[in-house]
Enzyme design. Structure first.
Site, PDB file in Angstrom:
ATOM      1  N   ASP A  60      35.690  42.761  38.924  1.00 14.18           N
ATOM      2  CA  ASP A  60      36.172  42.499  37.695  1.00 14.18           C
ATOM      3  C   ASP A  60      36.101  40.999  37.276  1.00 14.18           C
ATOM      4  OD1 ASP A  60      38.442  41.425  38.985  1.00 14.18           O
ATOM      5  OD2 ASP A  60      39.697  43.091  37.926  1.00 14.18           O
ATOM      6  N   LYS A 129      37.647  49.122  45.074  1.00 14.25           N
ATOM      7  CA  LYS A 129      38.467  48.024  45.275  1.00 14.25           C
ATOM      8  C   LYS A 129      39.837  48.041  44.296  1.00 14.25           C
ATOM      9  CE  LYS A 129      38.269  43.494  44.765  1.00 14.25           C
ATOM     10  NZ  LYS A 129      39.609  43.006  43.874  1.00 14.25           N
ATOM     11  N   GLU A 131      43.959  46.207  43.175  1.00 10.55           N
ATOM     12  CA  GLU A 131      44.433  44.896  43.305  1.00 10.55           C
ATOM     13  C   GLU A 131      46.051  45.215  43.655  1.00 10.55           C
ATOM     14  OE1 GLU A 131      44.356  41.971  40.384  1.00 10.55           O
ATOM     15  OE2 GLU A 131      42.217  41.803  40.924  1.00 10.55           O
ATOM     16  N   GLU A 198      43.461  36.783  48.951  1.00  5.47           N
ATOM     17  CA  GLU A 198      42.859  35.604  48.046  1.00  5.47           C
ATOM     18  C   GLU A 198      44.043  34.599  47.926  1.00  5.47           C
ATOM     19  OE1 GLU A 198      41.266  37.020  44.173  1.00  5.47           O
ATOM     20  OE2 GLU A 198      41.220  35.019  43.408  1.00  5.47           O
TER      21      GLU A 198
HETATM   22  O1  KIV Z   1      36.756  40.523  41.204  1.00  5.55           O
HETATM   23  C1  KIV Z   1      36.404  39.827  42.093  1.00  5.55           C
HETATM   24  O2  KIV Z   1      35.216  38.960  42.063  1.00  5.55           O
HETATM   25  C2  KIV Z   1      37.274  39.899  43.129  1.00  5.55           C
HETATM   26  C3  KIV Z   1      37.012  38.819  44.415  1.00  5.55           C
HETATM   27  C4  KIV Z   1      37.343  37.456  43.993  1.00  5.55           C
HETATM   28  C5  KIV Z   1      37.507  39.254  45.595  1.00  5.55           C
HETATM   29  O3  KIV Z   1      38.175  40.616  43.215  1.00  5.55           O
END
Ligand code: KIV
Length: 311
Positions: A60, A129, A131, A198
């Site tokens: 994202d 994924k 968060e 991160e």
């Molecule tokens: O959105 C993204 O690019 C990410 C990475 C930094 C892991 O979540």
């Protein structure tokens, strides 16, 4: 493509096997570093493929590096799906992860499962994924139970950066590092296949990853994770301006692109482009016939008002 079952994924290049979840676990066990990169369109996916990346995330972060927003909150499911479909067309070998944008999973398990299914069905990504810890752990559990593998993401989670005090390193106090560890353990317990760390101090990452069995992928989290990830536009220098401390720039593509387009503009203006190599030819006889046609009196004297509009 055959008329039989259609796959989103073309066969991988000669000699390279598609990267699977067991392969990632095997890499972690063997101490073989996992190279992950983001991609947002067909060309960036082709680059990741040809460069041999193991994992590609349609992040994202597209909101910022592709769409020009100041944060990641603005990107929608629809936009992520358009980008994901383009990435799918360019990938053969790496495992593809679709990032769940802000608002696509937090409110309920049903919402989370529905949107994870949309990403998989419509873009062809194999995994998703999401968060943070807290309620996201419950959402990750629900998505995993629905049959879709999930990657977690702890530390600096850009979707909730404001609540975290901005884009800054996380886990810098014992208490916040403990919370981060608990989030990571909880994400592992509900079945996440891997977790992004991160912007976490290297020593904190090192201490926590020892307690985890699943692969961890770091971005600004030091060398102890099983793999590393960087944002495509950052590592290639397509992004300009101030970079996060953890970004290493391996190229300066923005400058190259500006240089190329600047030269093109100059050559158009000075009529140095196009050159003979860039034009199509025609047989002289065909050209002569065209000229004869164009020289007819009736054609050269035709006026705009001779033409009747079609009714
Ligand atoms: O959105 C993204 O690019 C990410 C990475 C930094 C892991 O979540």
């Amino acid at each position: 493509m055959s008329s039989g079952a259609r796959s989103h994924t073309a066969p991988p290049p000669e000699g390279r096997k598609p990267v699977t979840l067991p392969r990632l676990a095997e890499m972690k066990a063997a101490g073989e570093p996992i190279a992950m990169v983001t991609a947002y369109d067909y060309p960036s996916a082709r680059v990741a493929e040809e460069a041999g990346a193991d994992v590609v995330l349609v992040g994202d972060s597209a909101a910022m590096v592709v769409l020009g927003h100041p944060g990641t909150e603005a990107v929608s499911m629809e936009e992520m799906i358009v980008l994901g479909k383009a990435v799918r067309r360019g990938l053969k070998t790496p495992l593809m992860i679709g990032d769940m944008p802000m608002g696509s999973y937090e409110a309920s398990n049903e919402l989370a499962i529905g949107n994870a299914q949309r990403l998989v069905k419509e873009t062809g990504c194999q995994t998703v994924k999401l968060e943070a810890g807290g309620v996201s752990v419950e959402r990750a559990r629900a998505i995993v139970r629905s049959g879709i593998p999930v990657m977690g993401h702890v530390g600096l989670t850009p979707q909730t950066a404001t609540a975290l005090g901005g884009y800054k390193a996380q886990g810098k106090t014992a208490q916040s590092a403990i919370q981060l560890c608990e989030d990571a353990l909880a994400l592992q317990a509900v079945g996440c296949f891997a977790i992004v760390f991160e912007a976490v101090p290297a020593a904190v990452t090192e201490a926590i990853v020892e307690k985890l069995e699943i692969p961890t992928i770091g971005i600004g989290a030091g060398p102890a994770t099983a793999g590393q990830v960087l944002v495509f536009h950052d590592l290639l220098g397509i992004t300009t301006g101030r970079m996060a401390k953890f970004v290493k720039q391996y190229a300066h593509v923005h400058d190259e692109m500006v240089g190329g387009v600047r030269q093109y503009v100059a050559e158009v203006r000075t009529r140095h482009f196009p050159e003979p190599d860039h034009v199509y030819g025609i047989e002289p006889a065909e050209l002569a016939e065209l000229r004869r046609y164009l020289e007819q009196e009736s054609l050269t004297s035709a006026k705009a008002w001779d033409w009747e509009p079609l009714s």
